[in-house]
Design an enzyme around this catalytic site. Structure first.
Site, PDB file in Angstrom:
ATOM      1  N   HIS A 133       0.813  -1.226   0.000  1.00  0.00           N
ATOM      2  CA  HIS A 133       0.000   0.000   0.000  1.00  0.00           C
ATOM      3  C   HIS A 133       0.847   1.277   0.000  1.00  0.00           C
ATOM      4  O   HIS A 133       0.395   2.325   0.457  1.00  0.00           O
ATOM      5  CB  HIS A 133      -0.953   0.000   1.203  1.00  0.00           C
ATOM      6  CG  HIS A 133      -0.263   0.048   2.536  1.00  0.00           C
ATOM      7  ND1 HIS A 133      -0.799  -0.533   3.659  1.00  0.00           N
ATOM      8  CD2 HIS A 133       0.901   0.622   2.943  1.00  0.00           C
ATOM      9  CE1 HIS A 133       0.007  -0.329   4.688  1.00  0.00           C
ATOM     10  NE2 HIS A 133       1.046   0.376   4.283  1.00  0.00           N
TER      11      HIS A 133
ATOM     12  N   HIS B  29      -2.209   4.428   9.790  1.00  0.00           N
ATOM     13  CA  HIS B  29      -0.848   4.814  10.179  1.00  0.00           C
ATOM     14  C   HIS B  29      -0.905   6.034  11.087  1.00  0.00           C
ATOM     15  O   HIS B  29      -0.438   7.114  10.716  1.00  0.00           O
ATOM     16  CB  HIS B  29      -0.018   5.109   8.932  1.00  0.00           C
ATOM     17  CG  HIS B  29       0.138   3.944   7.999  1.00  0.00           C
ATOM     18  ND1 HIS B  29      -0.867   3.506   7.167  1.00  0.00           N
ATOM     19  CD2 HIS B  29       1.185   3.106   7.788  1.00  0.00           C
ATOM     20  CE1 HIS B  29      -0.430   2.468   6.467  1.00  0.00           C
ATOM     21  NE2 HIS B  29       0.796   2.204   6.825  1.00  0.00           N
TER      22      HIS B  29
ATOM     23  N   HIS C   5       9.800  -4.236   4.587  1.00  0.00           N
ATOM     24  CA  HIS C   5      10.320  -2.869   4.624  1.00  0.00           C
ATOM     25  C   HIS C   5      10.517  -2.417   6.060  1.00  0.00           C
ATOM     26  O   HIS C   5       9.852  -2.887   6.966  1.00  0.00           O
ATOM     27  CB  HIS C   5       9.460  -1.871   3.846  1.00  0.00           C
ATOM     28  CG  HIS C   5       8.035  -1.644   4.301  1.00  0.00           C
ATOM     29  ND1 HIS C   5       7.098  -2.638   4.453  1.00  0.00           N
ATOM     30  CD2 HIS C   5       7.376  -0.496   4.603  1.00  0.00           C
ATOM     31  CE1 HIS C   5       5.937  -2.114   4.816  1.00  0.00           C
ATOM     32  NE2 HIS C   5       6.071  -0.817   4.933  1.00  0.00           N
TER      33      HIS C   5
ATOM     34  N   GLU D 180       3.276  -5.653   8.805  1.00  0.00           N
ATOM     35  CA  GLU D 180       1.994  -5.419   8.115  1.00  0.00           C
ATOM     36  C   GLU D 180       1.488  -6.687   7.417  1.00  0.00           C
ATOM     37  O   GLU D 180       0.290  -6.856   7.187  1.00  0.00           O
ATOM     38  CB  GLU D 180       2.134  -4.288   7.078  1.00  0.00           C
ATOM     39  CG  GLU D 180       2.291  -2.916   7.704  1.00  0.00           C
ATOM     40  CD  GLU D 180       2.494  -1.794   6.683  1.00  0.00           C
ATOM     41  OE1 GLU D 180       2.374  -0.628   7.084  1.00  0.00           O
ATOM     42  OE2 GLU D 180       2.790  -2.063   5.490  1.00  0.00           O
TER      43      GLU D 180
HETATM   44  C1  DHB Z   1       6.315   3.474   3.033  1.00  0.00           C
HETATM   45  C2  DHB Z   1       5.677   2.246   3.106  1.00  0.00           C
HETATM   46  C3  DHB Z   1       4.582   2.067   3.940  1.00  0.00           C
HETATM   47  O1  DHB Z   1       3.940   0.873   4.104  1.00  0.00           O
HETATM   48  C4  DHB Z   1       4.096   3.132   4.651  1.00  0.00           C
HETATM   49  O2  DHB Z   1       2.977   2.936   5.372  1.00  0.00           O
HETATM   50  C5  DHB Z   1       4.724   4.359   4.600  1.00  0.00           C
HETATM   51  C6  DHB Z   1       5.837   4.534   3.782  1.00  0.00           C
HETATM   52  C7  DHB Z   1       7.492   3.689   2.136  1.00  0.00           C
HETATM   53  O3  DHB Z   1       7.879   2.777   1.400  1.00  0.00           O
HETATM   54  O4  DHB Z   1       8.041   4.774   2.136  1.00  0.00           O
HETATM   55 FE    FE Z   2       2.293   0.985   5.823  1.00  0.00          FE
END
Ligand code: DHB
Ligand code: FE
Length: 284
Positions: A12, A59, A193, A240
């Site tokens: 997302h 978030h 991530h 997540e």
């Molecule tokens: C990023 C990824 C995410 O899932 C998020 O909620 C905020 C930022 C990113 O890749 O920068």
């Molecule tokens: Fe996220």
């Protein structure tokens, strides 16, 4: 009766929303991401559901440290795109399905899951970016959407096993709704991530690939993965991915039916700071 026809899984990443909204989709960097969704946009047109049950995480947009529901179901008639600091995304408002959402709340709470009922909530990139990826840039989203928010931001977070069990309860809830509705369930967020600290920028392709394989073939085993393994191997925001187990738990094979058909699988690194993963599974 209502039924779940398929499940959709996707990252997302907020920068994807910005790329769409700012007209950057033709740039080479973004082309590599969006080409993975060309099939899916066509598939959505051909498999338009009556309702999407969209599992996502907020978030710290609608919720904050003031209030941290583990599982929150949106029962409102509509949900506005949230202002995440630079104005709301120029996307349609989300039309809810209060009748089905209330029925699912009743059924799932009676199956011993504690849900928070949310009658007012702005929805952030966690919900709007998956809709944009699958539906493009329409004047209105193709169908009502029930937002289902999971806390994966502030510890303690729910386990994969609890998410997988919850998905099974959601399937039973949908199948006991007394109207012939075609419902899709979406699991969103991930893949690997980490946005902060010394490991910021972490991506783990091996983990992501194994996660996708196991999500398809053996989700019950995947559900046993402890939350700390996600954090260690897929990064702090990789957690997540437990939300994907909610959608997977709602598929027919988990209740003794036939294995799903994989309509589409896509993986790409990078988009912003994240690995992009995407899967479509159909009940057969
Ligand atoms: C990023 C990824 C995410 O899932 C998020 O909620 C905020 C930022 C990113 O890749 O920068
Ligand atoms: Fe996220």
């Amino acid at each position: 009766m209502a039924h779940i026809s398929s499940s959709v899984y996707t990252s997302h990443i907020p920068a994807i929303g910005a790329a769409l909204d700012l007209g950057k989709t033709h740039e080479a960097y973004w082309q590599r991401v969006f080409q993975g969704y060309e099939f899916s946009k066509q598939w959505m047109k051909e498999h338009k559901p009556d309702v999407i049950f969209l599992v996502f995480n907020d978030h710290a947009t609608a919720f904050s440290l003031d209030m941290i529901p583990t599982f929150a179901i949106g029962t409102a008639a509509e949900f506005k795109p949230a202002d995440e600091g630079w104005g709301p995304r120029p996307v349609p408002k989300v039309i809810g399905h209060p009748e089905l959402a209330s029925h699912i709340a009743q059924s799932v709470i009676q199956q011993d899951f504690d849900l928070t009922i949310v009658n007012k909530m702005d929805v952030d990139h966690g919900l709007t970016v998956p809709l944009s990826l699958l539906c493009g840039q329409p004047q209105a989203w193709p169908c009502p959407v029930i937002p289902f928010a999971v806390n994966v931001v502030q510890y303690p977070v729910p386990s994969g096993q609890r998410c997988f069990n919850l998905g099974q309860a959601i399937r039973r809830a949908v199948e006991s709704f007394d109207e012939d509705l075609n419902v899709q369930i979406w699991g969103t967020g991930g893949m690997s991530h980490q946005l902060q600290g010394p490991r910021a920028g972490l991506i783990n392709k091996e983990f992501d690939s194994a996660f996708l394989d196991q999500l398809i073939a053996d989700p019950a085993a995947l559900a046993q993965k402890p939350h700390i393994d996600y954090v260690r191997e897929a990064g702090s925001e990789g957690i997540e991915l437990v939300m994907w187990l909610i959608a997977r738990g709602a598929m027919a094979d988990v209740a003794g039916g036939k294995p799903p058909r994989m309509a589409h699988r896509f993986y790409h690194v990078p988009a912003s700071n994240t690995a992009v993963g995407h899967l479509i599974l159909e009940n057969t």
